[in-house]
Scaffold this motif. Sequence first.
Motif, mmCIF file in Angstrom:
data_model
loop_
_atom_site.group_PDB
_atom_site.id
_atom_site.type_symbol
_atom_site.label_atom_id
_atom_site.label_comp_id
_atom_site.label_asym_id
_atom_site.label_seq_id
_atom_site.Cartn_x
_atom_site.Cartn_y
_atom_site.Cartn_z
ATOM 1 N N THR A 136 0.837 -1.197 0.000
ATOM 2 C CA THR A 136 0.000 0.000 0.000
ATOM 3 C C THR A 136 0.870 1.245 0.000
ATOM 4 O OG1 THR A 136 -0.093 0.116 2.418
ATOM 5 C CG2 THR A 136 -1.799 -1.175 1.320
ATOM 6 N N HIS A 137 0.287 2.322 -0.501
ATOM 7 C CA HIS A 137 0.921 3.636 -0.455
ATOM 8 C C HIS A 137 0.162 4.509 0.531
ATOM 9 C CE1 HIS A 137 3.080 3.547 -4.630
ATOM 10 N NE2 HIS A 137 3.478 2.589 -3.813
ATOM 11 N N ALA A 138 0.881 5.114 1.463
ATOM 12 C CA ALA A 138 0.306 6.158 2.309
ATOM 13 C C ALA A 138 0.474 7.478 1.573
ATOM 14 C CB ALA A 138 1.008 6.195 3.664
ATOM 15 N N VAL A 139 -0.622 8.201 1.421
ATOM 16 C CA VAL A 139 -0.612 9.422 0.614
ATOM 17 C C VAL A 139 -1.130 10.580 1.449
ATOM 18 C CG1 VAL A 139 -1.565 10.575 -1.419
ATOM 19 C CG2 VAL A 139 -0.877 8.168 -1.548
ATOM 20 N N SER A 140 -0.419 11.703 1.392
ATOM 21 C CA SER A 140 -0.830 12.942 2.043
ATOM 22 C C SER A 140 -1.228 13.932 0.967
ATOM 23 C CB SER A 140 0.307 13.502 2.895
ATOM 24 O OG SER A 140 -0.075 14.691 3.535
ATOM 25 N N LEU A 141 -2.457 14.412 1.043
ATOM 26 C CA LEU A 141 -3.001 15.316 0.030
ATOM 27 C C LEU A 141 -3.080 16.720 0.612
ATOM 28 C CD1 LEU A 141 -4.302 15.578 -2.787
ATOM 29 C CD2 LEU A 141 -6.484 14.997 -1.727
ATOM 30 N N ASP A 142 -2.284 17.640 0.087
ATOM 31 C CA ASP A 142 -2.257 19.025 0.552
ATOM 32 C C ASP A 142 -3.344 19.810 -0.179
ATOM 33 O OD1 ASP A 142 -1.718 21.670 1.187
ATOM 34 O OD2 ASP A 142 0.444 21.369 1.236
ATOM 35 N N LEU A 143 -4.416 20.145 0.540
ATOM 36 C CA LEU A 143 -5.541 20.819 -0.099
ATOM 37 C C LEU A 143 -5.210 22.241 -0.539
ATOM 38 C CD1 LEU A 143 -8.633 19.629 1.965
ATOM 39 C CD2 LEU A 143 -7.389 18.500 0.120
ATOM 40 N N ARG A 144 -4.121 22.817 -0.013
ATOM 41 C CA ARG A 144 -3.733 24.158 -0.433
ATOM 42 C C ARG A 144 -3.172 24.163 -1.846
ATOM 43 N NH1 ARG A 144 -1.182 24.616 5.513
ATOM 44 N NH2 ARG A 144 -0.840 22.442 4.913
ATOM 45 N N ASP A 145 -2.719 23.004 -2.307
ATOM 46 C CA ASP A 145 -2.177 22.896 -3.662
ATOM 47 C C ASP A 145 -3.019 22.012 -4.571
ATOM 48 O OD1 ASP A 145 0.062 24.444 -2.973
ATOM 49 O OD2 ASP A 145 1.118 22.684 -2.193
ATOM 50 N N ALA A 146 -3.968 21.293 -3.983
ATOM 51 C CA ALA A 146 -4.719 20.300 -4.753
ATOM 52 C C ALA A 146 -5.902 20.937 -5.474
ATOM 53 C CB ALA A 146 -5.209 19.195 -3.831
ATOM 54 N N GLU A 147 -5.921 20.751 -6.769
ATOM 55 C CA GLU A 147 -7.046 21.215 -7.585
ATOM 56 C C GLU A 147 -7.340 20.144 -8.624
ATOM 57 O OE1 GLU A 147 -8.155 24.789 -10.746
ATOM 58 O OE2 GLU A 147 -6.393 24.962 -9.445
ATOM 59 N N LEU A 148 -8.619 19.813 -8.758
ATOM 60 C CA LEU A 148 -8.996 18.787 -9.714
ATOM 61 C C LEU A 148 -8.828 19.284 -11.139
ATOM 62 C CD1 LEU A 148 -12.291 17.212 -8.309
ATOM 63 C CD2 LEU A 148 -10.044 16.153 -8.425
ATOM 64 N N ARG A 149 -8.360 18.415 -12.009
ATOM 65 C CA ARG A 149 -8.419 18.710 -13.429
ATOM 66 C C ARG A 149 -9.881 18.826 -13.846
ATOM 67 N NH1 ARG A 149 -3.848 17.913 -16.451
ATOM 68 N NH2 ARG A 149 -2.061 17.060 -15.304
ATOM 69 N N ALA A 150 -10.140 19.612 -14.837
ATOM 70 C CA ALA A 150 -11.520 19.830 -15.273
ATOM 71 C C ALA A 150 -12.194 18.521 -15.656
ATOM 72 C CB ALA A 150 -11.545 20.810 -16.447
ATOM 73 N N THR A 151 -11.448 17.633 -16.290
ATOM 74 C CA THR A 151 -12.032 16.364 -16.714
ATOM 75 C C THR A 151 -12.341 15.451 -15.538
ATOM 76 O OG1 THR A 151 -9.778 15.542 -17.056
ATOM 77 C CG2 THR A 151 -10.964 16.384 -18.985
ATOM 78 N N ALA A 152 -11.630 15.639 -14.408
ATOM 79 C CA ALA A 152 -11.873 14.793 -13.242
ATOM 80 C C ALA A 152 -13.085 15.243 -12.450
ATOM 81 C CB ALA A 152 -10.643 14.785 -12.334
ATOM 82 N N GLY A 153 -13.364 16.548 -12.473
ATOM 83 C CA GLY A 153 -14.446 17.057 -11.656
ATOM 84 C C GLY A 153 -15.771 17.222 -12.375
ATOM 85 N N SER A 154 -15.749 17.127 -13.705
ATOM 86 C CA SER A 154 -16.982 17.397 -14.452
ATOM 87 C C SER A 154 -17.943 16.222 -14.357
ATOM 88 C CB SER A 154 -16.649 17.669 -15.924
ATOM 89 O OG SER A 154 -16.025 16.534 -16.501
ATOM 90 N N GLY A 155 -19.222 16.547 -14.155
ATOM 91 C CA GLY A 155 -20.257 15.526 -14.167
ATOM 92 C C GLY A 155 -20.234 14.579 -12.994
ATOM 93 N N ALA A 156 -19.541 14.941 -11.908
ATOM 94 C CA ALA A 156 -19.478 14.046 -10.751
ATOM 95 C C ALA A 156 -20.844 13.953 -10.083
ATOM 96 C CB ALA A 156 -18.439 14.536 -9.748
ATOM 97 N N PRO A 157 -21.290 12.749 -9.727
ATOM 98 C CA PRO A 157 -22.588 12.616 -9.064
ATOM 99 C C PRO A 157 -22.557 13.244 -7.678
ATOM 100 C CG PRO A 157 -21.425 10.506 -9.116
ATOM 101 C CD PRO A 157 -20.641 11.447 -9.941
ATOM 102 N N PRO A 158 -23.734 13.589 -7.121
ATOM 103 C CA PRO A 158 -23.767 14.264 -5.813
ATOM 104 C C PRO A 158 -23.335 13.365 -4.670
ATOM 105 C CG PRO A 158 -25.981 13.717 -6.557
ATOM 106 C CD PRO A 158 -25.058 13.423 -7.706
ATOM 107 N N VAL A 159 -22.781 14.001 -3.649
ATOM 108 C CA VAL A 159 -22.348 13.321 -2.424
ATOM 109 C C VAL A 159 -23.084 13.950 -1.261
ATOM 110 C CG1 VAL A 159 -20.384 12.909 -0.877
ATOM 111 C CG2 VAL A 159 -20.073 12.741 -3.356
ATOM 112 N N ARG A 160 -23.501 13.129 -0.308
ATOM 113 C CA ARG A 160 -24.203 13.644 0.864
ATOM 114 C C ARG A 160 -23.576 13.061 2.123
ATOM 115 N NH1 ARG A 160 -27.553 9.893 3.194
ATOM 116 N NH2 ARG A 160 -28.023 8.020 1.946
ATOM 117 N N LEU A 161 -23.705 13.798 3.214
ATOM 118 C CA LEU A 161 -23.279 13.284 4.509
ATOM 119 C C LEU A 161 -24.335 12.338 5.052
ATOM 120 C CD1 LEU A 161 -21.787 16.432 6.285
ATOM 121 C CD2 LEU A 161 -20.540 14.387 5.560
ATOM 122 N N ALA A 162 -23.876 11.279 5.710
ATOM 123 C CA ALA A 162 -24.772 10.299 6.331
ATOM 124 C C ALA A 162 -24.508 10.264 7.822
ATOM 125 C CB ALA A 162 -24.563 8.919 5.716
ATOM 126 N N ASP A 163 -25.501 9.838 8.580
ATOM 127 C CA ASP A 163 -25.351 9.681 10.018
ATOM 128 C C ASP A 163 -24.356 8.559 10.289
ATOM 129 O OD1 ASP A 163 -25.581 9.313 12.736
ATOM 130 O OD2 ASP A 163 -27.558 8.366 12.624
#
Length: 400
Positions: A136-163
């Motif tokens: 396995t790879h342990a990965v740290s994602l820095d949200l200050r630098d992380a931006e989705l490519r347009a093709t990765a974020g387009s048309g994504a289905p909705p996400v909701r919080l669950a209990d």
Amino acid sequence: MPGATIRTLTTAGELAESDAVFHAAMVGLPAPAADEDVAAVREPGRTFGAYVGDGILVGATDSTSGAMTVPGGARVAHAAVTHVGVLPTHTRRGVLTALMRHQLKDCRGRGETVASLRASEAVIYGRYGYGIASVTHAVSLDLRDAELRATAGSGAPPVRLADPEGSWDLLQRIVDRHQSGRAGTISRGALWWRGLRARTRPAPHYVAVCGEDGFVCYRPLDTAAWFTSRDRTVVVTDLHAGTPDAYRALIAFLLRLDLVHTVRFPWLPADDPLPWMLTDHRAARVTGVGDETWLRLVDVPGALGARTYNQGAAVTVRVDDVLLPENSGNYRIGPDGADRTGGAPDVQVDVADLGAAYLGGARWHQLRDAGRLQELSEGAVDRLDALFSTPRAPFAGVMF
């Protein structure tokens, strides 16, 4: 010291005592909850204890039955081995060997094809025929630098919080509906879910779901300093996506979390697409690589016959298995499958290293170059690499 006596533990008291032995052996694990019912998360007849002297329990192990996906998509009978421990007062006296021998013979008697575990120490389990079959790879994602490519974020289905406390049935339904075809995937049975629920403390934790196609579970670190911290971090404790669309939607959701600077993924497959979704590939930084699945082929002919192979010339492999000698022998492996043979071997390998290569994780040439097998016919290892290679890296993604 006289040899340990191995017994099957059945009563609630015996199982609770075995859990105490395990925690004492592991040293650094959190103490179990005072009201934890150990018997409720143990499969009957699969917990073994090692006794010495006047009935003193000094070691224990248990396992849970299930299934593992192997290359080609078949699912074989699998034993998830866990809670292995010997008291520090009785280590290096053959107690663990007695437990492992007994457990492997029990698994074989039950008709299980493979067993796997997560190793606390990397030098222990090779002697019992376990090999590192996935990493396995342990990965740290820095949200200050992380931006989705347009093709990765387009048309994504909705996400909701669950209990979090009311979503257990939903999470199980999602996993059951979208069972991964990736080699190394193991089933999550009722006991697994019950154990996870018992281990999930009432500290802050969150669940986000993408319809019934995927979910992500996460929790914050260092909540005491949360509002003054300059590096607020959340850890992803579970991520299951049945479709690429659901995966991209869940990652996009994590990238949008306010008040969060870093998202940590403790384990991702080696070929995970996350970095390729970002405009800055380096925003997803690999912070560690670790062994995941330690695989033991309990029934070698059954395991070799269950998976598929690529096109190429057949190779005869000599397998040596000291603990389960009925596995030892020569096997002809080719595009049409694997069978025992009386023919001369092209390669000789220990069962532990066969386990490492079985899912397509370790490459045969790596084992050869490391001196872990004998190549008796020129070019045989290259032919094995071609036969055993898989389109995706093996990965379980589940702790137990």
